[in-house]
Design an enzyme around this catalytic site. Structure first.
Site, mmCIF file in Angstrom:
data_model
loop_
_atom_site.group_PDB
_atom_site.id
_atom_site.type_symbol
_atom_site.label_atom_id
_atom_site.label_comp_id
_atom_site.label_asym_id
_atom_site.label_seq_id
_atom_site.Cartn_x
_atom_site.Cartn_y
_atom_site.Cartn_z
ATOM 1 N N LEU A 123 0.834 -1.193 0.000
ATOM 2 C CA LEU A 123 0.000 0.000 0.000
ATOM 3 C C LEU A 123 0.870 1.245 0.000
ATOM 4 O O LEU A 123 0.550 2.252 -0.641
ATOM 5 C CB LEU A 123 -0.937 0.007 1.210
ATOM 6 N N TYR A 124 1.989 1.202 0.726
ATOM 7 C CA TYR A 124 2.924 2.326 0.730
ATOM 8 C C TYR A 124 3.341 2.658 -0.704
ATOM 9 O O TYR A 124 3.303 3.821 -1.131
ATOM 10 C CB TYR A 124 4.151 1.991 1.572
#
Length: 438
Positions: free
Chosen positions: A249-250
């Site tokens: 997700l980062y």
């Protein structure tokens, strides 16, 4: 059975309550009087509360929206003549051809080093940081103290606070923004995804919204990440490679940031340069990075996890020393062209760039541990483990030819030399000499 009870209760209510008459009694009058008194008391307190908020709330206090990554609400105080004086003094340009830079995330690892380097060469620098507790805030406070000794003031606030950002641009006409504030860490995204959306997407949009509306618009350099290359298997990673397969997700929020930057460049004429950092390390680094907590755990005699890829493959990183990253950041600022918008409207084509900032020499994580063993003079307790499916990728390797050609970027610090400097700082910082560690 419960339905029968409800029905019997409903049967007691008259079908035409307006015509229903109850026998009057002194008890009913007393009940109505007490009820009226209670209502009067309640609304009196509400009214007094509103008066208090209107007349006694400090105009310099700016409440921020809660950070989804934190459990407690936080507010920051800013404004007033003394505060504005500090802002102007910190942002004052002291060299002939200097620039004035707003550095977001200034109490962070890269932010501290970039702010210090800009100040040393005579540029005007103002920091902004919310000092969140993703990792121990005391390290950020120590960095803040380090910067204060060089004349850099860090405003305590959040990039999502539009009022604060607008005020900063009213006080100082920044020529450049170095946007380094972000929610970092690949693995933490599985625990607290909202903090990444809040900082890396909403925060970036809020900053760009303010920047596109001020006049003159600043040129913006911001931190993307090597994580955007995701599941790519072609090495070394080039800026021309696909970046639509994020592994975390980062990485996805950083990729989203690059698309958002393109949008604001296209519509509003903002000059934007994205820098894809490759595993930055060095003194004053982040405690959540492997080299940092490996050092801590080796000294404590704890076992450390050494990940291996599928089929006992090697996990390697393109470790890049902080001083080399700083040179790339300053070169990006110095070569950034002016934004072309005015009054929130684009007047002409604006610069849009993205560069890899790496070391071009991937090193297996097991070799990193061996170097730390020699420097610390302690044998590590290695725990070989399979690489978990938490967003980590097996390797990173930067192609820096574009940055070399256009920025003059040339990393000069090998891992052995860089780790030696880090270990020297680490031992000094954690032996009680935190003030002297600068």
């Amino acid at each position: 059975m419960s339905q029968m009870k409800q029905m019997s209760h409903l049967d007691n209510i008259p079908s035409t309550p307006g015509k229903f008459k109850m026998e009057k009694s002194p008890y009913i009058h007393r009940l109505r009087w007490h009820s009226s008194l209670a209502k009067l008391t309640f609304w009196s307190f509400v009214f007094l509360g509103l008066i208090f908020l209107f007349f006694f709330r400090s105009p310099s206090s700016s409440p921020l929206p809660s950070d989804p990554s934190r459990r407690s609400l936080r507010t920051y105080s800013w404004g007033g003549p003394a505060w504005e004086k500090r802002v102007r003094s910190s942002a004052r340009v002291r060299s002939r051809n200097g620039i004035s830079v707003l550095v977001t995330g200034a109490a962070g690892f890269v932010g501290t080093h970039v702010s210090s380097a800009l100040k040393r060469r005579g540029d005007g620098v103002l920091g902004l940081d919310n000092f969140n507790d993703y990792y121990d805030p005391s390290l950020k406070r120590a960095r803040q103290a380090l910067l204060e000794r060089t004349g850099v003031f860090i405003v305590e606030g959040d990039i999502n606070d539009s009022a604060l950002l607008k005020k900063l641009f009213e006080v100082v006409a920044f020529t450049h923004v170095m946007h380094l504030a972000a929610q970092a860490g690949v693995r933490y995204a599985m625990e607290n995804p909202s903090s990444y959306v809040h900082s890396n997407i909403a925060g970036l949009v809020n900053l760009l919204e303010v920047c596109k509306s001020v006049n003159p618009q600043p040129a913006i350099v911001w931190a993307s990440s090597s994580s955007v290359y995701g599941l790519n298997t072609k090495v070394p990673f080039s800026e021309r490679d696909r970046t639509d397969q994020p592994a975390s997700l980062y990485a996805a929020t950083k990729k989203a940031g690059e698309e958002i930057a393109h949008t604001y460049n296209h519509i509003y004429g903002l000059s934007l340069t994205g820098l894809r950092f490759f595993t930055v390390y060095g003194p004053w680094g982040r405690p959540d990075m492997a080299y940092f907590f490996f050092t801590k755990d080796i000294l404590k005699g704890k076992s450390i996890p050494i990940f291996e890829a599928a089929n006992h493959g090697t996990v390697a990183r393109d470790f890049t020393y902080i001083d080399d990253i700083v040179k790339g950041c300053l070169a990006a600022l110095d070569t950034a062209e002016k934004s072309t918008g005015s009054g929130g409207k684009k007047k002409g084509p604006a610069q849009l760039r993205v560069y890899n900032l790496g070391n071009t020499s991937p090193v297996p994580v097991s070799d990193l541990v061996s170097i730390l063993e020699r420097l610390l003079k302690v044998k590590a307790k290695r725990n070989i483990m399979k690489l978990p499916r938490n967003g980590d990728v097996p390797f990173t390797h930067a192609n820096i030819s574009l940055a070399q050609r256009e920025l003059g970027y040339k990393p000069t610090t090998d891992l052995q030399t860089g780790l030696k400097k880090f270990v020297r700082w680490y031992l000094s910082y954690h032996s009680g000499g935190k003030k002297a560690a600068g």
